[in-house]
Design a protein around this motif. Structure first.
Motif, PDB file in Angstrom:
ATOM      1  N   ARG A   1     -11.823   0.586  19.402  1.00  0.00           N
ATOM      2  CA  ARG A   1     -11.939   1.900  18.779  1.00  0.00           C
ATOM      3  C   ARG A   1     -12.524   2.957  19.702  1.00  0.00           C
ATOM      4  NH1 ARG A   1     -12.980   1.777  12.287  1.00  0.00           N
ATOM      5  NH2 ARG A   1     -11.399   0.198  11.802  1.00  0.00           N
ATOM      6  N   ASP A   2     -13.217   2.560  20.739  1.00  0.00           N
ATOM      7  CA  ASP A   2     -13.727   3.545  21.692  1.00  0.00           C
ATOM      8  C   ASP A   2     -13.206   3.191  23.076  1.00  0.00           C
ATOM      9  OD1 ASP A   2     -15.940   5.821  22.021  1.00  0.00           O
ATOM     10  OD2 ASP A   2     -16.099   4.453  23.724  1.00  0.00           O
ATOM     11  N   THR A   3     -12.429   4.090  23.665  1.00  0.00           N
ATOM     12  CA  THR A   3     -11.775   3.784  24.942  1.00  0.00           C
ATOM     13  C   THR A   3     -12.777   3.670  26.075  1.00  0.00           C
ATOM     14  OG1 THR A   3      -9.819   4.960  24.147  1.00  0.00           O
ATOM     15  CG2 THR A   3      -9.901   4.466  26.485  1.00  0.00           C
ATOM     16  N   GLY A   4     -13.870   4.434  26.021  1.00  0.00           N
ATOM     17  CA  GLY A   4     -14.904   4.295  27.039  1.00  0.00           C
ATOM     18  C   GLY A   4     -15.490   2.897  27.065  1.00  0.00           C
ATOM     19  N   LEU A   5     -15.672   2.294  25.890  1.00  0.00           N
ATOM     20  CA  LEU A   5     -16.163   0.916  25.845  1.00  0.00           C
ATOM     21  C   LEU A   5     -15.135  -0.046  26.427  1.00  0.00           C
ATOM     22  CD1 LEU A   5     -17.952   0.700  22.371  1.00  0.00           C
ATOM     23  CD2 LEU A   5     -18.954   1.149  24.624  1.00  0.00           C
ATOM     24  N   LEU A   6     -13.843   0.223  26.175  1.00  0.00           N
ATOM     25  CA  LEU A   6     -12.801  -0.607  26.773  1.00  0.00           C
ATOM     26  C   LEU A   6     -12.879  -0.562  28.291  1.00  0.00           C
ATOM     27  CD1 LEU A   6     -10.168  -2.294  26.622  1.00  0.00           C
ATOM     28  CD2 LEU A   6      -8.917  -0.118  26.574  1.00  0.00           C
ATOM     29  N   VAL A   7     -13.007   0.638  28.843  1.00  0.00           N
ATOM     30  CA  VAL A   7     -13.088   0.777  30.300  1.00  0.00           C
ATOM     31  C   VAL A   7     -14.318   0.062  30.840  1.00  0.00           C
ATOM     32  CG1 VAL A   7     -13.331   2.440  32.193  1.00  0.00           C
ATOM     33  CG2 VAL A   7     -11.768   2.927  30.298  1.00  0.00           C
ATOM     34  N   SER A   8     -15.425   0.112  30.091  1.00  0.00           N
ATOM     35  CA  SER A   8     -16.656  -0.532  30.561  1.00  0.00           C
ATOM     36  C   SER A   8     -16.567  -2.050  30.533  1.00  0.00           C
ATOM     37  CB  SER A   8     -17.853  -0.060  29.728  1.00  0.00           C
ATOM     38  OG  SER A   8     -17.855  -0.638  28.435  1.00  0.00           O
ATOM     39  N   MET A   9     -15.572  -2.600  29.807  1.00  0.00           N
ATOM     40  CA  MET A   9     -15.373  -4.048  29.787  1.00  0.00           C
ATOM     41  C   MET A   9     -14.629  -4.534  31.030  1.00  0.00           C
ATOM     42  SD  MET A   9     -14.350  -4.567  25.753  1.00  0.00           S
ATOM     43  CE  MET A   9     -14.432  -6.372  25.716  1.00  0.00           C
ATOM     44  N   LEU A  10     -14.068  -3.600  31.792  1.00  0.00           N
ATOM     45  CA  LEU A  10     -13.331  -3.956  33.003  1.00  0.00           C
ATOM     46  C   LEU A  10     -14.302  -4.117  34.161  1.00  0.00           C
ATOM     47  CD1 LEU A  10     -10.400  -1.411  32.582  1.00  0.00           C
ATOM     48  CD2 LEU A  10     -10.580  -3.738  31.646  1.00  0.00           C
ATOM     49  N   GLU A  11     -13.791  -4.616  35.287  1.00  0.00           N
ATOM     50  CA  GLU A  11     -14.663  -4.847  36.423  1.00  0.00           C
ATOM     51  C   GLU A  11     -15.159  -3.527  37.023  1.00  0.00           C
ATOM     52  OE1 GLU A  11     -10.529  -4.448  38.065  1.00  0.00           O
ATOM     53  OE2 GLU A  11     -11.460  -5.440  36.351  1.00  0.00           O
ATOM     54  N   ASP A  12     -16.268  -3.596  37.776  1.00  0.00           N
ATOM     55  CA  ASP A  12     -16.819  -2.418  38.445  1.00  0.00           C
ATOM     56  C   ASP A  12     -15.756  -1.790  39.347  1.00  0.00           C
ATOM     57  OD1 ASP A  12     -19.173  -2.972  37.207  1.00  0.00           O
ATOM     58  OD2 ASP A  12     -20.214  -3.726  38.983  1.00  0.00           O
ATOM     59  N   GLY A  13     -15.721  -0.485  39.345  1.00  0.00           N
ATOM     60  CA  GLY A  13     -14.729   0.263  40.113  1.00  0.00           C
ATOM     61  C   GLY A  13     -13.587   0.759  39.266  1.00  0.00           C
ATOM     62  N   SER A  14     -13.428   0.192  38.076  1.00  0.00           N
ATOM     63  CA  SER A  14     -12.322   0.603  37.207  1.00  0.00           C
ATOM     64  C   SER A  14     -12.503   2.029  36.717  1.00  0.00           C
ATOM     65  CB  SER A  14     -12.209  -0.350  36.014  1.00  0.00           C
ATOM     66  OG  SER A  14     -11.935  -1.661  36.431  1.00  0.00           O
ATOM     67  N   GLN A  15     -13.764   2.437  36.496  1.00  0.00           N
ATOM     68  CA  GLN A  15     -14.020   3.817  36.076  1.00  0.00           C
ATOM     69  C   GLN A  15     -13.396   4.804  37.057  1.00  0.00           C
ATOM     70  OE1 GLN A  15     -18.365   3.819  35.800  1.00  0.00           O
ATOM     71  NE2 GLN A  15     -18.143   4.571  33.707  1.00  0.00           N
ATOM     72  N   ALA A  16     -13.707   4.640  38.334  1.00  0.00           N
ATOM     73  CA  ALA A  16     -13.208   5.566  39.351  1.00  0.00           C
ATOM     74  C   ALA A  16     -11.694   5.509  39.439  1.00  0.00           C
ATOM     75  CB  ALA A  16     -13.836   5.246  40.710  1.00  0.00           C
ATOM     76  N   ASP A  17     -11.120   4.303  39.377  1.00  0.00           N
ATOM     77  CA  ASP A  17      -9.663   4.177  39.447  1.00  0.00           C
ATOM     78  C   ASP A  17      -8.994   4.959  38.321  1.00  0.00           C
ATOM     79  OD1 ASP A  17      -9.781   2.595  41.665  1.00  0.00           O
ATOM     80  OD2 ASP A  17      -9.585   0.697  40.572  1.00  0.00           O
ATOM     81  N   ILE A  18      -9.474   4.771  37.105  1.00  0.00           N
ATOM     82  CA  ILE A  18      -8.848   5.411  35.947  1.00  0.00           C
ATOM     83  C   ILE A  18      -9.078   6.907  35.977  1.00  0.00           C
ATOM     84  CG2 ILE A  18      -8.955   5.579  33.422  1.00  0.00           C
ATOM     85  CD1 ILE A  18      -9.531   2.510  33.491  1.00  0.00           C
ATOM     86  N   PHE A  19     -10.283   7.331  36.333  1.00  0.00           N
ATOM     87  CA  PHE A  19     -10.570   8.763  36.409  1.00  0.00           C
ATOM     88  C   PHE A  19      -9.676   9.452  37.443  1.00  0.00           C
ATOM     89  CE2 PHE A  19     -13.040  12.414  38.058  1.00  0.00           C
ATOM     90  CZ  PHE A  19     -13.159  13.139  36.884  1.00  0.00           C
ATOM     91  N   ASN A  20      -9.356   8.760  38.512  1.00  0.00           N
ATOM     92  CA  ASN A  20      -8.516   9.326  39.573  1.00  0.00           C
ATOM     93  C   ASN A  20      -7.031   9.092  39.342  1.00  0.00           C
ATOM     94  OD1 ASN A  20     -10.682  10.335  41.131  1.00  0.00           O
ATOM     95  ND2 ASN A  20     -11.068   8.294  41.973  1.00  0.00           N
ATOM     96  N   GLY A  21      -6.669   8.522  38.188  1.00  0.00           N
ATOM     97  CA  GLY A  21      -5.264   8.366  37.842  1.00  0.00           C
ATOM     98  C   GLY A  21      -4.631   7.097  38.347  1.00  0.00           C
TER      99      GLY A  21
END
Length: 439
Positions: free
Chosen positions: A312-332
């Motif tokens: 239900r919260d996409t930010g929580l989904l992203v936080s379940m991924l490995e470190d570095g995924s935040q930057a990858d997704i933010f940069n497209g």
């Protein structure tokens, strides 16, 4: 201080001449307690807050007779200096899922009518053996979610009037001005990573530090897992957690239909279906059911045992991924996730609009991400993470005459091609049911 849409809904409830007690549900940490406290301070002379988890002693006030006067007398014994002023007092029963007698008492507070009563709770309704404590017909209900994209923009400093102007681009074919388009796509990518949990949003607004946001998000995930351990019964504890932790792997697959075998090899619905329902009732996940055909009514065509599961919260989904995924997704750079995070955010957007979620799939290589009711028709919706990716399944649906019009959501600007309306992803919240116009 985060502005929330629930504030106007609470005000509308208060203005009703014959209102009942209000039951405000929702997942953990979506802001229920904060919003009710703020509403109470601004609208009442006196707020009496009883939190049954932080102070279990308050449960004693609901042990015995549930006549309102008897409850008030017992509250006065455990709440020093309490005052009850009819018409000017809000009684706030927080974490009411921990006190079944307090839930039952809502009926008697409604019948009494002297005091406004709001009960809030997480995991309401999942302890099925206690469902009899809910006073059917004597409570109004609201559900609160994490921040949606509009609320996120408010938190980032955009005026509500400016945000509201985005809706005008839904009803016209002209592209959004390029500067606005690029800015809003940036805001949406940011929202995908930060999500809508109030503590995570406030942390980002205060620090602009994604690492701090990730720390907050992962703490929330551990709180969710603790809730599973606390509230799920018996074998459901391990099964519900296994289903919850499998969601990123489910969405990374080409065919995102929920597979029990991803949770446990050779497992099936008999073992895990109840655990999934537990997560849904707890407000942690959304279901999106496959359809037998793209036709109205959608619910009549839904297949019970064929569905996708979104967090239900996409930010929580992203936080379940490995470190570095935040930057990858933010940069497209969505990598192997192939746009699953954008499907998740659209699922969350549609669910917060009050829509039930449906998709249409004929197998691993043919899937329409969503089907919505729009303009009196069943309308397929494709979600693309890249503006250059072709919507092959959508084209096939239209060529086969299975739908008369369609919607494509992508990073591309507003446009129309034949019977396909293209909207930038950030306009999805403004595509309201039966309000979009097609040519």
């Amino acid at each position: 201080m985060l502005r929330r849409k629930i504030e106007s809904e609470l005000a509308a409830w208060k203005a009703r001449p014959n209102k009942m007690c209000l039951l405000l549900g929702g997942a953990r940490q979506v802001g229920k307690t904060y919003s009710v406290r703020k509403f109470g301070r601004e609208n009442y002379d006196n707020v009496i807050e009883l939190n049954f988890e932080r102070s279990p002693i308050y449960k004693q006030a609901f042990a015995g007779s549930l006549e309102v006067n008897d409850i008030l007398a017992r509250v006065s014994l455990v709440y020093p200096g309490v005052r009850f002023d009819p018409g000017r007092t809000l009684i706030f029963l927080d974490e009411v899922q921990s006190c079944p007698n307090a839930r039952t008492a809502l009926k008697f507070f409604t019948e009494d009518g002297r005091f406004d009563v709001i009960a809030t709770g997480s995991l309401l309704g999942i302890r099925h053996k206690e469902e009899s404590s809910l006073p059917v017909g004597y409570v109004d209900r609201l559900e609160m979610h994490s921040l949606d994209f509009e609320e996120y923009l408010w938190a980032r400093g955009y005026a509500p009037e400016a945000v509201g102007m985005l809706a005008s681009y839904v009803d016209q074919n002209d592209p959004v001005p390029e500067a606005v388009h690029e800015t809003m796509m940036g805001m949406l990518r940011e929202h995908v990573v930060v999500g809508g949990m109030p503590k995570a949003v406030q942390t980002f607004v205060d620090t602009y530090n994604f690492a701090e946001v990730l720390r907050v998000q992962r703490a929330i995930l551990e709180d969710y897992r603790d809730d599973i351990a606390k509230y799920a019964e018996g074998a459901e504890k391990a099964k519900a957690r296994a289903c919850f932790d499998s969601i990123p792997r489910q969405l990374a697959r080409d065919y995102k239909k929920f597979s029990y075998a991803v949770v446990e090899r050779k497992a099936g619905a008999r073992k895990y279906a109840g655990s999934l329902q537990w997560l849904y009732d707890a407000g942690m996940v959304n279901f999106c059911h496959n359809l037998e055909s793209i036709s109205l009514p959608l619910e009549g065509s839904a297949i019970d045992n064929n569905f996708k599961v979104y967090l239900r919260d996409t930010g929580l989904l992203v936080s379940m991924l490995e470190d570095g995924s935040q930057a990858d997704i933010f940069n497209g750079n969505v990598g192997i996730y192939k746009g699953a995070v954008y499907e998740n955010i659209v699922a969350d957007i549609f669910a917060k609009q009050g829509r039930r979620l449906y998709f249409y799939g004929e197998g691993a290589h043919f899937e329409i991400d969503f089907v919505i009711r729009q303009g009196g028709a069943a309308v397929p919706v494709e979600v693309k993470s890249s503006q250059n990716r072709r919507a092959k399944s959508l084209k096939s649906i239209l060529d086969r005459g299975m739908a008369k019009r369609a919607i494509k959501l992508s990073p591309a600007n507003r446009g129309v091609s034949g019977v396909v309306d293209t909207y930038p992803l950030y306009l999805a919240p403004f595509i309201q049911p039966d309000q979009a116009h097609f040519t």
